[in-house]
Scaffold this motif. Structure first.
Motif, mmCIF file in Angstrom:
data_model
loop_
_atom_site.group_PDB
_atom_site.id
_atom_site.type_symbol
_atom_site.label_atom_id
_atom_site.label_comp_id
_atom_site.label_asym_id
_atom_site.label_seq_id
_atom_site.Cartn_x
_atom_site.Cartn_y
_atom_site.Cartn_z
ATOM 1 N N THR A 36 -5.142 2.797 -8.380
ATOM 2 C CA THR A 36 -4.816 4.152 -7.954
ATOM 3 C C THR A 36 -6.050 4.916 -7.505
ATOM 4 O O THR A 36 -7.172 4.648 -7.934
ATOM 5 N N SER A 37 -5.820 5.888 -6.662
ATOM 6 C CA SER A 37 -6.856 6.824 -6.211
ATOM 7 C C SER A 37 -6.472 8.224 -6.680
ATOM 8 O O SER A 37 -5.379 8.439 -7.198
ATOM 9 N N GLY A 38 -7.375 9.176 -6.515
ATOM 10 C CA GLY A 38 -7.077 10.545 -6.920
ATOM 11 C C GLY A 38 -7.150 10.772 -8.412
ATOM 12 O O GLY A 38 -6.511 11.689 -8.933
ATOM 13 N N HIS A 39 -7.960 9.976 -9.119
ATOM 14 C CA HIS A 39 -8.069 10.146 -10.569
ATOM 15 C C HIS A 39 -8.590 11.535 -10.920
ATOM 16 O O HIS A 39 -8.086 12.186 -11.839
ATOM 17 N N GLU B 203 0.849 -1.193 0.000
ATOM 18 C CA GLU B 203 0.000 0.000 0.000
ATOM 19 C C GLU B 203 0.881 1.237 0.000
ATOM 20 O O GLU B 203 1.772 1.373 0.833
ATOM 21 N N GLN B 204 0.629 2.119 -0.941
ATOM 22 C CA GLN B 204 1.418 3.350 -1.084
ATOM 23 C C GLN B 204 0.548 4.539 -0.673
ATOM 24 O O GLN B 204 -0.258 5.034 -1.448
ATOM 25 N N ALA C 101 -4.796 9.143 1.011
ATOM 26 C CA ALA C 101 -5.314 8.159 0.065
ATOM 27 C C ALA C 101 -4.267 7.064 -0.121
ATOM 28 O O ALA C 101 -3.129 7.184 0.354
ATOM 29 N N ARG C 102 -4.664 5.996 -0.822
ATOM 30 C CA ARG C 102 -3.753 4.854 -0.970
ATOM 31 C C ARG C 102 -3.782 4.326 -2.393
ATOM 32 O O ARG C 102 -4.854 4.201 -2.990
ATOM 33 N N ASN C 103 -2.606 4.023 -2.915
ATOM 34 C CA ASN C 103 -2.495 3.146 -4.071
ATOM 35 C C ASN C 103 -2.316 1.728 -3.556
ATOM 36 O O ASN C 103 -1.549 1.505 -2.608
ATOM 37 N N ILE C 104 -3.004 0.781 -4.166
ATOM 38 C CA ILE C 104 -2.859 -0.625 -3.793
ATOM 39 C C ILE C 104 -2.122 -1.321 -4.932
ATOM 40 O O ILE C 104 -2.593 -1.333 -6.069
#
Length: 745
Positions: free
Chosen positions: A320-323, A108-109, A252-255
């Protein structure tokens, strides 16, 4: 002048043959030279992999409509998924669980971004009671002006319109009132006529796309809301509207899921999809169709995890999040992925970030010790101050004094705001000094007092700490810092900074580890899934028509695998076609060999006004494309996407009763096609060909770094630091019309 005839004698024949030979050699040498210059050199291409056979039957068995439905149901249960919300977090948890169950190594980033957050939004009737059966949801802000009312609310009569035009209100005074309009109608006219707020309702007649003018790129203070419930009960009623929406930093998180290759291969196939949702009404960002890419990718995870042999390339799934926030998640991932031309730079940069974050945390912790040290606050002489700091590192003193200045700056900014408000009141009184009776004008006296207070706050900021700690009899300002509880506030401020620094160290450590792992891949192919539930047809695009030639022939290698995937699936399952639709249209098209995005309906509707402008469309793959990696978006064809980015992007619309099976069947075919192409690429089929496109280095597209300053008070130059300032990126089209590209970025 006439051309002499060719020689026909024996000597002439020999001469002609010799000339032809020389010309042939020259042409051959020229072709070879041009190829060496213009074409990708053979030496930079990886060697051919031994093509391993693909079990298409097992893929068909694993990737099913039932599996897709499971993930759609999970996204539905998560609720609205606007970036940084609880619903978005629930979706991320589901993704991480699925990847772990499928056998992926999950990382998780985390990262931070700023989004509008609703604190409250409700209406009261004329007697101050809640309006039963009515709910309101704030729209996106006008630039930096969120839909926020004064603390006591806005009070006015609700007047209903049909078109939002002035002729509807010719006999009505709109000043101070609230206008009720159908979705999609303009609000700028009624705002210009004095309306204090605008309510929108869905009359069912139209589904306005995200491109309609629901906001402006100036901080116009006219809050807009979506109203749900009994609209008739509002019309003509006097109500009180109370709302507060704040810009807040959220985590937020990138998985990211890793499947390593069988051997220590230095190539990877990266598949990406965003899992959050965007809407011009953030609290109604259900994003059903926007979950399609993530659901398709998740439906492949179990099958990919079961394939334990035959991987010549690593497979990386990135959610990804934050698109809708400028591709925030995709940019964070590319920052650790690094530039294609320098695979070690990202490792160096992120390692430095980790070292700096650790140093910052240590320095802030020691500065906090000083802030709590009563011995320090008793020092009032310059010599003693210097002696105190001799035993402490210079960075600790710098962190302490910077934090002290920020705390003092809070007082200055508050005093400046009071001065501005007092000046405004004085201007409204006519800028006089005395009232008609000759007495001092109250507003002028208040303005002068506020100005004195502001100047005193500014002076305190410039004082060295020893003088601040001296008592008044010795020319100091101890009484002022005691009145303002500076020591207590400074300790609290440093404690908050310490928490932030600790989080930053955690993020920097994760990024450094990710960069090291991704840096082992000499070559990366990035495929972003930008899918919807429509059509069952997909296309490969670059996303930026002007640079398409630079992405060739890398596109052909990828497109070939999709075409071969269709053949393989059709051999394994003769019940349906993965190459063509029932109407005979191809399931897959390589649009780079046509007009790229210019043949798609939604870019022409929402993104471009002039094809020559060359503006980025900002698919998720754009971030890696501009970092120099071969990157493509896989998009759904034949879909205008009018409902994306709107409250109408619901699961009931996408998967209606009686019609869900057909939608899921289409997506099942698409998922299998993408899965088979991925299997082939992972097994070593095809080549990952470098592109000749080179944008700014990865760090350049990732961040605009700098110090935000402003011009305050009587300053002649912008020099006052503005920590915590919000910066928005707005593109200008060829007509110099300010807009955000795409809607939501």
């Amino acid at each position: 002048m006439p051309v002499p005839p060719l020689s026909r004698g024996p000597g002439g024949v020999f001469a002609n043959a010799l000339l032809a030979l020389i010309l042939a050699v020259a042409i051959g040498a020229g072709v070879i030279g041009v190829n060496r210059i213009a074409a990708p050199a053979a030496r930079i291409l990886p060697p051919e992999h031994s093509a391993k056979s693909i079990d298409y039957a097992s893929l068909i068995e694993d990737v099913t409509a039932t599996e897709l439905r499971r993930h759609f149901d999970a996204f539905r249960a998560a609720g609205p998924r606007f970036s940084g919300t609880a619903g978005c977090d629930r979706a991320a948890d589901h993704i991480a669980d699925v990847l772990a169950e499928a056998g992926f190594e999950v990382v998780e980033q985390p990262f931070t971004m700023t989004v509008p957050v609703t604190k409250r939004a409700h209406i009261l009737d004329e007697k101050g009671r809640p309006f039963d059966g009515i709910r309101i949801f704030p729209f996106l802000p006008n630039a930096f002006r969120t839909p926020t009312t004064p603390r006591d609310g806005l009070r006015g009569k609700v007047l209903r319109g049909r078109e939002g035009l002035s002729r509807e209100f010719e006999d009505v005074a709109l000043d101070g009132q609230i206008v009720l309009l159908p979705l999609g109608k303009p609000w700028n006219v009624v705002a210009g006529m004095g309306a204090r707020a605008v309510f929108y309702y869905d009359d069912g007649s139209v589904t306005p796309a995200a491109s309609w003018s629901h906001r402006v790129h100036a901080s116009l203070n006219v809050p807009r809301f979506l109203v749900e419930g009994d609209i008739q009960a509002l019309e003509g009623k006097t109500i009180t509207l109370k709302a507060r929406v704040d810009f807040k930093p959220v985590t937020a998180r990138n998985i990211i899921g890793f499947l390593a290759s069988d051997a220590s291969a230095d190539e990877a196939v990266v598949l990406n999809a965003y899992y959050d949702a965007y809407s011009y009404v953030p609290d109604r960002a259900v994003g059903a169709d926007q979950s399609t890419g993530a659901s398709v990718l998740l439906s492949l995870a179990r099958h990919l995890g079961r394939v334990t042999t035959g991987r010549d390339r690593s497979v990386v799934l990135v959610f990804t999040s934050g698109h809708g926030e400028g591709l925030a998640g995709a940019r964070q991932f590319v920052r650790v992925l690094g530039d294609a031309d320098d695979r070690t730079a990202a490792v160096t940069r992120t390692t430095d970030d980790r070292t700096n974050a650790a140093d910052d945390l240590e320095q802030i912790g020691k500065a906090l010790e000083v802030a709590r040290d009563q011995e320090y606050w008793a020092i009032a002489r310059d010599e003693a101050e210097s002696a105190y700091w001799v035993a402490r590192p210079a960075p600790v003193r710098a962190a302490f004094e910077d934090s002290l200045k920020r705390v003092m700056d809070q007082d200055f900014m508050a005093a400046l705001e009071r001065e501005q408000q007092a000046r405004l009141a004085w201007v409204r009184d006519g800028r006089g000094v005395h009232d008609p009776e000759g007495s001092p004008l109250t507003s002028f006296a208040a303005f002068r007092a506020a100005r004195v207070e502001k100047d005193a706050a500014r002076a305190l900021m410039s004082m060295p700490p020893p003088r601040l700690k001296r008592d008044e009899t010795n020319g100091g300002y101890r009484h002022r810092i005691d009145e303002r509880r500076v020591q207590e506030r400074l300790a609290r401020f440093l404690l908050e900074r310490s928490d932030v620094a600790r989080d930053e160290l955690t993020r920097a450590t994760i990024n450094a580890d990710l960069a090291k792992r991704l840096g082992a891949y000499r070559r990366v192919l990035f495929l972003g899934l930008d899918l919807t539930s429509a059509s069952g047809r997909i296309g490969l695009v670059c996303g930026e028509a002007p640079i398409v030639p630079r992405c060739m022939p890398a596109d052909a290698e990828v497109a070939t695998q999709f075409l071969l995937a269709g053949d393989g699936l059709d051999r394994a399952d003769t019940s349906g076609s993965h190459r063509k639709t029932e109407a005979g249209r191809p399931r897959f098209e390589n649009l780079l060999r046509k007009r790229d995005i210019q043949d798609l309906p939604f870019p022409t509707l929402y993104y471009y006004r002039d094809w020559g402008s060359g503006e980025a469309l900002y698919f998720e793959s754009s971030a890696s494309l501009w970092a120099g990696h071969p990157s493509f978006a896989v998009v759904t064809l034949d879909d205008s996407r009018r409902h994306l980015g709107t409250p109408h992007d619901t699961f009931d619309r996408m998967l209606p009763r009686g019609g869900a099976d057909r939608t899921l069947e289409r997506l099942q075919t698409v998922a299998r096609l993408i899965g088979a192409a991925t299997r082939q690429l992972a097994a070593g089929h095809g080549r990952i060909v470098p592109t000749t496109h080179r944008g700014d280095q990865a760090g350049g597209i990732m961040d605009l770094r700098g110090r935000v300053v402003s011009q305050l008070g009587d300053d002649l130059t912008p020099s006052h630091g503005m920590p915590g300032a919000i910066v928005r990126l707005v593109a200008l089209d060829t007509d110099c019309v300010s807009r955000v590209v795409p809607p939501g970025v």
